[in-house]
Write an enzyme that holds these catalytic residues in place. Sequence first.
Site: not given
Ligand SMILES: NC(=O)c1ccc[n+]([C@@H]2O[C@H](COP(=O)([O-])OP(=O)(O)OC[C@H]3O[C@@H](n4cnc5c(N)ncnc54)[C@H](O)[C@@H]3O)[C@@H](O)[C@H]2O)c1
Length: 716
Positions: A429, A450, A462, A500
């Site tokens: 993000s 995104h 996006e 954002n």
């Molecule tokens: N949560 C939101 O609102 C949101 C919105 C848009 C984008 N994002 C982006 O999405 C991405 C994930 O966010 P999230 O909220 O799902 O996080 P999260 O913490 O819920 O999930 C991340 C997952 O990645 C796993 N992980 C870590 N290292 C890994 C690897 N080497 N291989 C495979 N899996 C691995 C973790 O075990 C975890 O399950 C981030 O980059 C975040 O910025 C989040």
Amino acid sequence: MLYEGSRLSVEVTDGIAVLCFDARDGSVNKFDQATIDDLNAAAKALAEASDVKGLLVKSAKPAFIVGADIMEFGERFKAPEDEMKRWMADANRMFSTIEDLDFPSVTAINGMALGGGLEMCLATDYRVMGEKAQIGFPETQLGIYPGFGGTVRAPRLIGADNAIEWIADGKPRRADKAFAVGMVDAVVAEDELEAAARDLLDRAIAGEFDWKARKAEKTAPLKLNQTEAAMTFETSKGYVLGQTKGQYPAPIEAIERMAKAAGMGRDAAIAEETEGFIKLAKTSEARALIQIFLNDQLIKKKGKKYGKIAHTIEQAAVLGAGIMGGGIAYQSASKGVPILMKDIKDEAIEQGLDEASKHFAKGVERGKLDARKMAEGLSRIRPTLNYGDFGNVDAVIEAVVENPKVKKAVLAETEEAVSENTILASNTSSISINTLAADLKRPQNFLGMHFFNPVHKMPLVEVIKGEKSSEEAIATIVDYAHRLGKTPIVVNDCPGFLVNRILFPYFFGFQQLITDGADFAKIDKVMEKFGWPMGPAYLSDVVGMDTSQHVEEVLAEGYPDRMSIKGKSSLDVMVENDRLGQKSGAGYYKYEKDKKGRPNKTQDDKAYELVATVQKDGQKDFDGDEIVDRMMIPMIIEAARALEEGIAETPNEVDMGLIMGLGFPPFRGGALKYADAQGLATVCDKADRYSHLGTLYEPTARMRDMAANGETYYAQ
Ligand SMILES: NC(=O)c1ccc[n+]([C@@H]2O[C@H](COP(=O)([O-])OP(=O)(O)OC[C@H]3O[C@@H](n4cnc5c(N)ncnc54)[C@H](O)[C@@H]3O)[C@@H](O)[C@H]2O)c1
């Protein structure tokens, strides 16, 4: 041939006139000026014909008439009122001429009859509908209402209460629903449609049906006594006002005009309808909503172009089974694209699968899926802890933790595991796509994808182009987003990307207001009244304070001239006190789960105590207009900057990003449309009033030029 034009023809055989809509130069029939001209001429020819016993109306296209040509009609709405009035009278005359023919008429409705298309059907005495067809009045979704007799004929045919429902919600109806209320007289299988319509017509001609009574019913005043009328119109007005919070004038105007015209005969009622229609067509709400429709078409057109060079994704993969990864896996599986879901932790995989099954189960509960489809859907998600099966994956979406080091390492190892042609997309993000691409071997295959949280609900994706991303990679991800049922907007790389980046200046405006003594709950109220689905304090709680703080830091680094944070904000204080928002049970508000397990928002004195620590000069009451301007001006200016820098190509895409990604009030049309509605000169004046608040309130040189020259972002 009795009449032949570019949109329709009328042929008379054995006394039966068949009016067939078949636009010569298009794949669909739509109501445009040429159709109106043709239909007027055809109606006149029919009225003057001496050898016709009955009229059958049909379409030679897969859909009857899909609606009005919005681009063309939108232009018409800009004409002076009396010109519009003449135009509408002309259009209405043709329907009334058809209705007044001294022989019976039947429409065969195939595919879809929306807006003017349905109004055409209502002009004839009877309607036979294909069982797969849909009909409806989508006009209120564009800030207007049916203006070709729809608000007059519909209530006289199906009753005021039903007509109000159809017109106010703007949704299409299936054949069974249309038949149940009497909008159509028969429903038949598609291949029997024309024969059934012809049969009905023959029987009407033979006197089996009292078609004259039908005509009389549609042209007479409504059959309601005063008490019934008051009940129906007042009750529904109250209901609709509650639903639309007074922000959408069209359905209310429709109800008021229908009420006024209830005691009138057709022609007077149509004059009433025309007056209300013209009033609506001139509102800023209609202009904004029509623009959104056109923006959507522009985005679809761009999508189609990409479709030509896209590779079809047969097998996808997602890295990370967290909130986003799990959501992406579900979305892909539910739309029929098999997906591998990789994580490093068993528990995460279990949780991701759990989430997906919950979504599928909801589909079953709502009757959208059966158990077999659910099982099939779930089986399209294949969980894994390694890269074993990545060799034949067409695209990988990376959704691991938001940490550039981790992401870089994960992307590098993924690149080793996949084939030369696999596309890699990051759901980051905030981290620059160019930064993430820097060490990749095949940066041409890499870009951003995104999604917004929750993935299954939010319509926007996006698609972020890196400097080296290839057109095929972009096209393939755009195509994949479409297959997931999302609307992709292609943007260039920059900190915060499009959405954002524009949201956070609004949040900065919010924090500054709080520091200056404003009550966050009042700000929420004011911004919700402005039209946002939730105010900024509530939104911060939903997003999560730590997440917001992190994005703020990224943006401060990316745009130090205007987004670097001075002093401690209420957000920092919340994070220090572990009040991370909804997920931790408290932020600006306190959250307790209700019976259904949903977080219930209540006021919390502790939040006020904490906020007071950043309000050095104590509390202060701000009026609503000042709150709106201090919140919205930085957002408008940042939207203008993003456009000037070419982050998005058009104002249309900037605004659609905000509407679909953030819930920007649709009736305001997006930040740039909102700026247009005020006038750039007013926006710049207001910004200057707040220049002491920092450079986020400094309009760009281009904005000042536009203000000086009276220019707008959209053609007016
Ligand atoms: N949560 C939101 O609102 C949101 C919105 C848009 C984008 N994002 C982006 O999405 C991405 C994930 O966010 P999230 O909220 O799902 O996080 P999260 O913490 O819920 O999930 C991340 C997952 O990645 C796993 N992980 C870590 N290292 C890994 C690897 N080497 N291989 C495979 N899996 C691995 C973790 O075990 C975890 O399950 C981030 O980059 C975040 O910025 C989040």
